[in-house]
Design a protein around this motif. Sequence first.
Motif, mmCIF file in Angstrom:
data_model
loop_
_atom_site.group_PDB
_atom_site.id
_atom_site.type_symbol
_atom_site.label_atom_id
_atom_site.label_comp_id
_atom_site.label_asym_id
_atom_site.label_seq_id
_atom_site.Cartn_x
_atom_site.Cartn_y
_atom_site.Cartn_z
ATOM 1 N N GLY A 59 0.774 -1.234 0.000
ATOM 2 C CA GLY A 59 0.000 0.000 0.000
ATOM 3 C C GLY A 59 0.803 1.280 0.000
ATOM 4 N N GLY A 60 2.113 1.163 0.074
ATOM 5 C CA GLY A 60 2.924 2.371 0.033
ATOM 6 C C GLY A 60 2.918 3.005 -1.346
ATOM 7 N N GLY A 61 3.479 4.193 -1.432
ATOM 8 C CA GLY A 61 3.556 4.872 -2.724
ATOM 9 C C GLY A 61 3.883 6.333 -2.565
ATOM 10 N N LEU A 62 3.677 7.058 -3.649
ATOM 11 C CA LEU A 62 3.936 8.497 -3.697
ATOM 12 C C LEU A 62 2.606 9.242 -3.641
ATOM 13 C CD1 LEU A 62 5.812 10.940 -4.223
ATOM 14 C CD2 LEU A 62 5.513 10.477 -6.681
ATOM 15 N N VAL A 63 2.524 10.214 -2.755
ATOM 16 C CA VAL A 63 1.296 10.987 -2.602
ATOM 17 C C VAL A 63 1.655 12.437 -2.319
ATOM 18 C CG1 VAL A 63 1.128 10.479 -0.129
ATOM 19 C CG2 VAL A 63 -0.940 11.028 -1.427
ATOM 20 N N GLN A 64 0.800 13.343 -2.706
ATOM 21 C CA GLN A 64 1.031 14.758 -2.423
ATOM 22 C C GLN A 64 0.655 15.074 -0.981
ATOM 23 O OE1 GLN A 64 -1.125 17.009 -5.426
ATOM 24 N NE2 GLN A 64 0.721 17.141 -6.691
ATOM 25 N N ALA A 65 1.267 16.111 -0.465
ATOM 26 C CA ALA A 65 0.938 16.563 0.881
ATOM 27 C C ALA A 65 -0.569 16.837 0.976
ATOM 28 C CB ALA A 65 1.729 17.817 1.232
ATOM 29 N N GLY A 66 -1.143 16.404 2.093
ATOM 30 C CA GLY A 66 -2.581 16.533 2.278
ATOM 31 C C GLY A 66 -3.363 15.326 1.825
ATOM 32 N N GLY A 67 -2.703 14.427 1.117
ATOM 33 C CA GLY A 67 -3.373 13.238 0.606
ATOM 34 C C GLY A 67 -3.441 12.117 1.619
ATOM 35 N N SER A 68 -3.932 10.970 1.145
ATOM 36 C CA SER A 68 -4.140 9.819 2.019
ATOM 37 C C SER A 68 -3.565 8.554 1.387
ATOM 38 C CB SER A 68 -5.632 9.607 2.269
ATOM 39 O OG SER A 68 -6.215 10.703 2.933
ATOM 40 N N LEU A 69 -3.207 7.626 2.254
ATOM 41 C CA LEU A 69 -2.799 6.287 1.845
ATOM 42 C C LEU A 69 -3.278 5.318 2.910
ATOM 43 C CD1 LEU A 69 0.938 6.524 0.650
ATOM 44 C CD2 LEU A 69 -1.034 5.933 -0.765
ATOM 45 N N ARG A 70 -3.524 4.081 2.500
ATOM 46 C CA ARG A 70 -3.824 3.037 3.462
ATOM 47 C C ARG A 70 -2.825 1.908 3.293
ATOM 48 N NH1 ARG A 70 -9.047 -0.891 4.549
ATOM 49 N NH2 ARG A 70 -8.270 -1.920 2.665
ATOM 50 N N LEU A 71 -2.089 1.638 4.341
ATOM 51 C CA LEU A 71 -1.155 0.525 4.345
ATOM 52 C C LEU A 71 -1.838 -0.723 4.886
ATOM 53 C CD1 LEU A 71 2.057 2.234 5.777
ATOM 54 C CD2 LEU A 71 1.219 2.173 3.414
ATOM 55 N N SER A 72 -1.450 -1.854 4.343
ATOM 56 C CA SER A 72 -1.948 -3.136 4.822
ATOM 57 C C SER A 72 -0.769 -4.011 5.209
ATOM 58 C CB SER A 72 -2.760 -3.846 3.740
ATOM 59 O OG SER A 72 -3.868 -3.088 3.347
ATOM 60 N N CYS A 73 -1.007 -4.889 6.154
ATOM 61 C CA CYS A 73 0.009 -5.850 6.571
ATOM 62 C C CYS A 73 -0.687 -7.196 6.758
ATOM 63 C CB CYS A 73 0.677 -5.402 7.855
ATOM 64 S SG CYS A 73 1.831 -6.607 8.553
ATOM 65 N N ALA A 74 -0.362 -8.121 5.890
ATOM 66 C CA ALA A 74 -0.949 -9.456 5.954
ATOM 67 C C ALA A 74 -0.054 -10.375 6.769
ATOM 68 C CB ALA A 74 -1.135 -10.009 4.549
ATOM 69 N N ALA A 75 -0.645 -11.074 7.712
ATOM 70 C CA ALA A 75 0.112 -11.960 8.597
ATOM 71 C C ALA A 75 -0.225 -13.414 8.323
ATOM 72 C CB ALA A 75 -0.196 -11.626 10.050
ATOM 73 N N SER A 76 0.733 -14.266 8.536
ATOM 74 C CA SER A 76 0.521 -15.709 8.443
ATOM 75 C C SER A 76 1.362 -16.395 9.504
ATOM 76 C CB SER A 76 0.889 -16.225 7.054
ATOM 77 O OG SER A 76 2.236 -15.960 6.747
ATOM 78 N N GLY A 77 1.014 -17.641 9.766
ATOM 79 C CA GLY A 77 1.723 -18.393 10.784
ATOM 80 C C GLY A 77 0.867 -18.522 12.028
ATOM 81 N N ARG A 78 1.364 -18.001 13.115
ATOM 82 C CA ARG A 78 0.673 -18.084 14.396
ATOM 83 C C ARG A 78 -0.698 -17.405 14.337
ATOM 84 N NH1 ARG A 78 3.587 -16.509 20.121
ATOM 85 N NH2 ARG A 78 1.703 -16.284 21.377
ATOM 86 N N THR A 79 -1.649 -17.857 15.137
ATOM 87 C CA THR A 79 -3.005 -17.316 15.150
ATOM 88 C C THR A 79 -2.991 -15.803 15.321
ATOM 89 O OG1 THR A 79 -3.817 -19.370 16.133
ATOM 90 C CG2 THR A 79 -5.247 -17.431 16.268
ATOM 91 N N PHE A 80 -3.490 -15.095 14.308
ATOM 92 C CA PHE A 80 -3.371 -13.635 14.244
ATOM 93 C C PHE A 80 -4.048 -12.953 15.419
ATOM 94 C CE2 PHE A 80 -2.480 -9.729 12.296
ATOM 95 C CZ PHE A 80 -3.615 -8.944 12.251
ATOM 96 N N SER A 81 -5.175 -13.465 15.839
ATOM 97 C CA SER A 81 -5.941 -12.809 16.901
ATOM 98 C C SER A 81 -5.342 -13.015 18.285
ATOM 99 C CB SER A 81 -7.384 -13.318 16.890
ATOM 100 O OG SER A 81 -7.404 -14.724 17.069
ATOM 101 N N SER A 82 -4.185 -13.626 18.372
ATOM 102 C CA SER A 82 -3.572 -13.889 19.679
ATOM 103 C C SER A 82 -2.482 -12.896 20.042
ATOM 104 C CB SER A 82 -2.990 -15.304 19.721
ATOM 105 O OG SER A 82 -1.869 -15.423 18.858
ATOM 106 N N TYR A 83 -2.187 -11.937 19.160
ATOM 107 C CA TYR A 83 -1.098 -11.014 19.483
ATOM 108 C C TYR A 83 -1.389 -9.601 18.986
ATOM 109 C CZ TYR A 83 0.204 -12.532 14.743
ATOM 110 O OH TYR A 83 0.195 -12.861 13.411
#
Length: 120
Positions: A8-32
């Motif tokens: 989700g990273g990238g180049l944006v002008q000041a005042g703009g918006s971005l949404r970063l995502s982080c996908a997890a795998s392995g250990r149960t995600f809801s436990s940490y």
Amino acid sequence: QVQLVESGGGLVQAGGSLRLSCAASGRTFSSYAMGWFRQAPGKEREFVAAISWSGGSTYYADSVKGRFTISRDNAKNTVYLQMNSLKPEDTAVYYCAALTTGWGRPYDYWGQGTQVTVSS
């Protein structure tokens, strides 16, 4: 073991918006908890935001409070960072991290990072 992949990273002008995502795998995600950090060129890595395993508690650095929102979807094993009103000083590589050992301990798993560049 936990594997983390940011997007989700990238180049944006000041005042703009971005949404970063982080996908997890392995250990149960809801436990940490999860966090976002960033590192600008020539600077140390700094804390941005964190969220508890349930999403019920969130924490922010003063520099992003009111502009950034951390959230998570445990059904999708994903944590997000919504970034609004971006400033040039937000330019950095953003990393997500997993905290599997409890608050107050070091984050123990890290993603590879995604570049965010905010132009003035």
